[in-house]
Each structure stands twice: as C-alpha cells, then as structure tokens.
Design an enzyme around this catalytic site. Sequence first.
Site, short mmCIF file in Angstrom:
data_model
loop_
_atom_site.label_atom_id
_atom_site.label_comp_id
_atom_site.label_asym_id
_atom_site.label_seq_id
_atom_site.Cartn_x
_atom_site.Cartn_y
_atom_site.Cartn_z
N HIS A 436 0.82 -1.33 -0.03
CA HIS A 436 0.11 0.00 -0.03
C HIS A 436 1.08 1.33 -0.13
CE1 HIS A 436 0.97 -0.45 4.20
NE2 HIS A 436 0.68 0.71 4.36
N SER A 438 1.76 5.45 0.95
CA SER A 438 1.78 6.30 2.02
C SER A 438 2.72 7.49 1.80
CB SER A 438 1.82 5.55 3.28
OG SER A 438 1.93 6.36 4.36
N HIS A 578 14.62 -5.38 32.14
CA HIS A 578 14.10 -4.53 31.38
C HIS A 578 15.16 -3.86 30.40
CE1 HIS A 578 14.69 -1.85 34.74
NE2 HIS A 578 15.00 -0.90 34.00
N SER A 580 16.67 -0.71 27.78
CA SER A 580 16.81 0.46 27.39
C SER A 580 18.23 0.73 27.09
CB SER A 580 16.82 1.59 28.67
OG SER A 580 16.78 2.94 28.30
#
Length: 894
Positions: A436, A438, A578, A580
């Site tokens: 598509h 854009s 986690h 970062s």
Amino acid sequence: MQKMAELLGLRDECREGTLGAPALAGSCLADNRLNLDVYPDGCCRFLQLFKEQQGEVVQVEFLRLSSNDCLLDTTLDSLPHLKHLKSLVLKGGHARDEFGSYQHGSLTSLPPDFGNFRCLTHLDLSFNRLCTLPSCILHLPSLRVLLVSHNSLVTLPKDFGCLSKLTFFSAMKNQLKDLPQSIGELSTLQNLDLSENALELLPEELGKLHDCTELDLSGNRLSSIPDSLANLKSLRRLHLHSNLLVTVPASLASLPNLSRLDLQNNCLRAIPAEIQTLPFVHIRGNPLGETEPSPQADKSSPRRLKRLFLASGEGSFTVTSEGCRVVLTCGTRFYFPPGAASDPLRICFRSLTPDPRWVKLRHHDVLLSRVLELQPHGVQFLQEVQIWMPYISPQTPHQHEVVVRTFSGQSWNDLKTRVKRKRKSKKCVAHCCVLHFSWFLVVSRLVQNECKVPAEGTLLFSSVDPNIKVIFPPGVTQEPRSVKLQVLPVSAEEIQEITASAGCRASPLLYLSQDSTVDFLKPVRIQLPLPPGVTGLNLDRSRLHILHGDLEGQTWNDITSEVVLEFTHLYAVFEVTHFSWYWLWYTTKTYIGGIAKKVYERLRLYQVNFIALQRKKDPEQVLLQCVPKHKVDPVLKKLQDRYRGPEPSDMVEMFEGEQFFAAFERGISIDMDRPDCVDGRLSFIFYSHLKNMKEIYVTSPVDRKGQAVKGQVSFYRGAVPDTVPEDASRRRKGPDSLWLATLPIKLPQLKPRRDENPGPLYGFSFPPLNLGNAETGYLTQANLLSIARRMGADWQSIGLSLGLTYQQIERIGYNNREDLNKQILDMLFSWAQQNSEDPDCVSKLIAAMKESGRQDIADEVEAIIELGRQKYSESIRRVGLEQESSTEDSAIAM
C-alpha cells in the site's frame, strides 16, 4: 435571523484561537469585495456582517469563503441575497493535515436558488466533495469561468452545453467516466481541462469547440480520440499524455496553430509520420516499433512491461492490470507487476520538504532524502510494488544502515530495504517492496540486529561489534517476543575530547528494545567489552560504572551497585530484566551520570559552518548555506567559479532537524517577500546530508549610485526541537545564545554605463501590466522584469510552452539578434500583452516554467502570487480601504 443568532452564539465551538474575531468583521468589508477565506472563522464573520451591515453586504460583487468552515451550510442560505455577485469562490484546501496535504471542503451541493445569480461570471468550487454538478449552475446565464477540480464528479449533466458563455472549464482530478454530447455546444470555450479523470471515450461533438486553444485530456483511460479533434483550428496545446492510446489520427498534424502535442506514456506502437516529424510532439514512454503480442502466444512467455517516463511537472500516472515500470524525473523508480492492480488505478505522487513537526527522527538517525508521498493512501495492491528511492550516501556506513521508512497512519516504521550503488553515476538507491502507499523517506539509522525470543531462550549479538551479546535463558518469557539491539561505537579520542580528561574511557553504547511492555520473567545476561585499555588483569573495580539511560538519553543512572558484575579478561557481564540504554564507563570522576549525559548529547551534534556568497555577475543574488565542517572545502571549490564572498563562519554545532534563521542587516534586505520568511528572517531546517541552501535576491534602500553598501547577514537559532536534551535547551535561552554567526555582504556602487539611457529598458517601452485577477493575485511589470532576468537561454522553450508559435520565436530571435536580454523581454512581454485579459494567465505561466524544466522560476511566481494574496488579505482588514489601493496592495514589486 434567530437561527443565525444561535449559530453566532455557538461560533466558539467551531473555531480555535480567534476569540473576539467577529468584532473585527466590519474591517473585512473592502468596497465591493469580501475575502474571508483567509480567516479560520470566515463564515462566522460573514454572518456577523450580514446581520449588522446587510445593506452594504448585499452590494458585494466578489466573495471568497473557505468550504473547510464549519458554518458554511448556514452561510450558503444567506448568499442569494447578494444579487450583484460577479465572482464566488467556495474552495476547500484551506486546511491541511499534519503532513501538509490539503483537506477537501465539506461542500456536497448548492441551494437551488443559487441559479438566481444573474451577474455571476466566475465560480470556483474546487477541492470539495461534489459527486454531481449542482443543477442550479446550469441556470447561471452570465457564467464564463467554472472550476470544479479536485471533487468526486462521475458525470456531467446532459444539458451542460447550455452554459453558452463559458470560456474556461476545469474538472481536473475528478472521476468522470464520460462526457455529454452537449459539450460541443460550448461555442465560446477556450480552455478545457479534463485531466486525471476516468474517461474512456470522447464524443465526436468535442470537435465543435472551434474557439478552444488548450485541451488537456491527460491522465485518463482513453484508447483512442475522435477524428473530429482535427476541426479545432484554434487549438494551440493538446495534452494526451498518460492515457492508454493505441492510435492517434494523422489529421492532428494539420492543425494550423498547434505548438504542443503531448503523447507521452501511452501504448502507441506506431505514430503517423505526419505527426512524428512535428518538432513540438512529445512521444517518450511509448512502445514504438514493438510488435503486438499474438493471442496464441504462450501466456507463460515473458512480456515486456510498459515503461513510463514522467516529465517535470507531472504528478500522476495510471497503472493497469498489465503492470508497468515508471521513472520519475527525481530518479525514483517503480515496478508494478502484472496483476498488482485489478482495475486501472490513478497514482499521484509529490516530493515534500521534510518538516520536523511530522518527520520524527530517532536519536542518531540521519535523513538522506526528501519525503515522497504516494496516493491513494490505504489502497491494497494484489502484489507487492517495488520502489527504488535515490538517497545521499551516509558518512558512517559501518555504524549505520540505510532503510526506507514509511508512515503507517499512526507512526513511522522501517521497511526491509536493500541498497545499491550504481557504478557509473555513483548514485545510491534504496529498494523496498510495499502493498500500500503512504509517505516514504530514506534514513540512516544505527545498525539494528533483531531476533524472536521463544520460551526456550536464544542468543543475540551485534554485527557491529560481535563482542556485544545478549543471552536469553530458558523460561525468560511465556509468549515469543521480538527484541532489537543497536550499538553506537565511541572512540577513546571522542571521549577524551569531550570530557577533556585522559582518564575517562567508555565502552560502545548499547540500546535494547522489545515489542512487549512486560518485563522478562528471568534476568537477561548482557556482555559488554571493557573500555579501551582496561583488562581483567589491571581492573580497578571502584572506577568501573554501569550506566542505565532512559529512552531519550536525558537521564543516566549508575546501577553498578544494583547488579551482579562478572569479569573476564576482556568483558563485563551483568543481568537486567528490562531494556533501554546501557553504557560501561571507567573513570575516577564522581558525578559520572552528568558526564555521560554531556557526552551523549555531543555525539548527536554536528559541527557546521555558514557560507554567504554573491554571484560574480549579479552581486544582488546571494547564496546562503549551512555546511557540515568536512564538506566546506569541496562546496567552496565547486562554487568558486560563479560566486565570491567572505571566508566561512566559525564552527558551530547543530542537531539533525534543528531550525535556524538568516537575517540581512545594516542596510540590506530581501528583495521580495517569501513564504519561508518569519518576521523578516529566512527559515532553514538543518539536515546534515541534505542541501541546507537557498538563493535569494537582496536590495538596499541606500542610493548605490553614490556609494557601496556594506551590510551583513546573521544566523540565529530557531525554536529548539523537542528532542534536544534539557541542558542544551536551557543553554540556548536568551538573546545572546540565539546568535550563531555573522558574515559580511557588500553591494557594489552602481556605476553609470556609457550607453545608459534613462528611457525605456533595453529600448523597450512597457505599458503598465497586471496579469491575473484580484481574486488570485497579480503579477506586475516589476515582477515580469525580475522573472526575465532569471530566464536565460531557456526563453525559447518557455515561449513555446506559453503558446507562441515557432514562427513568432524565430521572428523575436531575428529582430533582437545578438542581444539575449532583448529577446527574453520581447518574448515575455509580447505574451503578457496578448494574455493580459486571461484570468488564468498566471497559472499558464507557472505551468510553462515547469514544462520547460524551470521549477525555480515557477516556485518564484507561486511565491509572488501567494504573497499577493497575503497582502490583499491584510489590506481588507483596514476600514474604508479604496479599491485602487487594494489592487495596488495585491500587486507586488520585487
């Protein structure tokens, strides 16, 4: 009136930031004109005026309103009271979305009593949502100009030909599938624009438009055209490009006034010899000479796809189920495989200047191209479409990789990209496949390695530095999740230069991200190489720090005491839950978080210099450019033959995507107002790999016949971008911190020429000229003289695009032989005088510049017209403005 009062009471709900605007409504009424489309609450102002000054409003002859206004429907009910109305503009496109695209207005129909406008000659309903032409338009007896472009019209009324006085009709960019036979009854029609529709057949009656001088049928689905077009003896320009034509009648060659015939990008395998030999015919992008494939041929045998070559100024093309290859003038290429589109599909494209308000770059990203918008948005292709986008090669190929980035409707996402460098031209292209369309751009980002983490665990390592590893143990997650890893190497020299300390050392920067918001169930092991010069044998643990940074790099926390550190001879290993930024530092400094923040900020800055050069042959033309430090010498070497000026400025630092301004000072100012001016300053956006350059003309109020003018240009920082670290933003506040650099500019003394004649310029005497109309803005004699100064040797091709015949061009060249300036002025002003009554002459001039490859002049003319509208909108705010002064305000002297 009660309903109107209620709506006026609710006006605050329909507008933003215009508190108290209706109190100024009286100042909008300028003689017999109301230009209210320049106000976001223009309809509210009209209703206020109609309520308080109805006697004056009903005398208005020229009215402009924005159909993006929420009070439009109520305003339409009051318009039939304006019995003297001559020109009515109800256009959309005054509002834009966040990407700069025009938004269509809300108009879907007109009240029946609109047919009572007996004096109306000009009606513009462009950029709306009309699916059928309102029947009341057919009852306008005086209508001469009708514009309904950029709507959704599927057909025209059968009795459309009753508009007997129509001279100009534009229905470009609609969905017209056929034309009524009555169109041939428009005997006075001179300009017909039906481009970019869905026309498959044309009626023979089209050949009855004997006064038609320009016919644009480009961008439709025509496989043939009627022989009757050979009857259009007044026709000068016939645009048939980007259709499905398989044949054209040879009789077109007999049109006596034809000066442009555009047959590009069709399916023509043969063209009549009479046409092919014409000097003004354009036939590129046709399969000339190729044989028609046999119906009995093996369907599996490869078939050569149609190739389309789009010229400068074209903004669309048609794709059929057979597929095609497309080449744009900017170097972008497309491959639509057979079957990608089931039905003929119109593809529109445009190149946009990147704006940091919506082009969101991530940290350490580098923009390598302009923004390419492809429409229609959201249409799903049946097979992947391939796109090749040219880009500027980045300076750090090892640390970075090139990707095509596209907008998904909510955010920007990176596509799987392959890059290729052409051997001969040394140009780089980025290749991607999409289903598509854009917005697309090319960026250089930190090299990204990624993997899918299953419940069984896995290993991820960096391709930039294989010593950096992330180990996911079994049971680390219940559901598979995607993890991405990026590394930014930092040399010991960079750390030492920024920190001014030989004792500070750091590992590469590691950035980890995942597609889940849930922390891992088990700790993830990270291996980082020890900083340069540090080994497990000589390690002083008190000097080693593991820093954790937030996503924006604004805060760096020392987490050394929170994790379990393990060391080998070359590596440090620790565990986290986690992701970062992570950074390993080795230093004796105590406030290591602040030092890391400073270094991280500096790693994103570019060292640049400003240059200000004047053209040797025309000192009033000034080139301004912001150049990265390592490019200054090559840029100056390239420009030295045509320009001269002072040494570049001292080095300053800027972020990618940062705004800055240039202001001329001390007796020098910009020769013409420009849309990119903010409070008299030229606006720039710095992108390290794009040309941060503008050429402008300057002038001075000082009489230069007696002395030279020694002025200067200064550069200032603009609004601080959102991504700039807080400390950097704080340092830039205040008037002193905004200044970047100042360079001298000198306008030489004007020396009288021996043959100087105080009379007409170059022996020509030009009558006063105002091309255009009050609604769309004027071009004055001064504007034309400035345009002529920039035209140069392209004047002949521009003249042909303007509609002058070859004989006229040759006569102008002969009469003014050996004097290029006279040739240019003679051509331009001859055309201007012939077309001074044409309300659409300015748009024709812009189109001619684009067709001739002079987009620079086209942009300048558009800027002049836009400024004229702005000045006119300012003038109508003054109470008691005379019509003569408003006309003068709308004409701009350059």
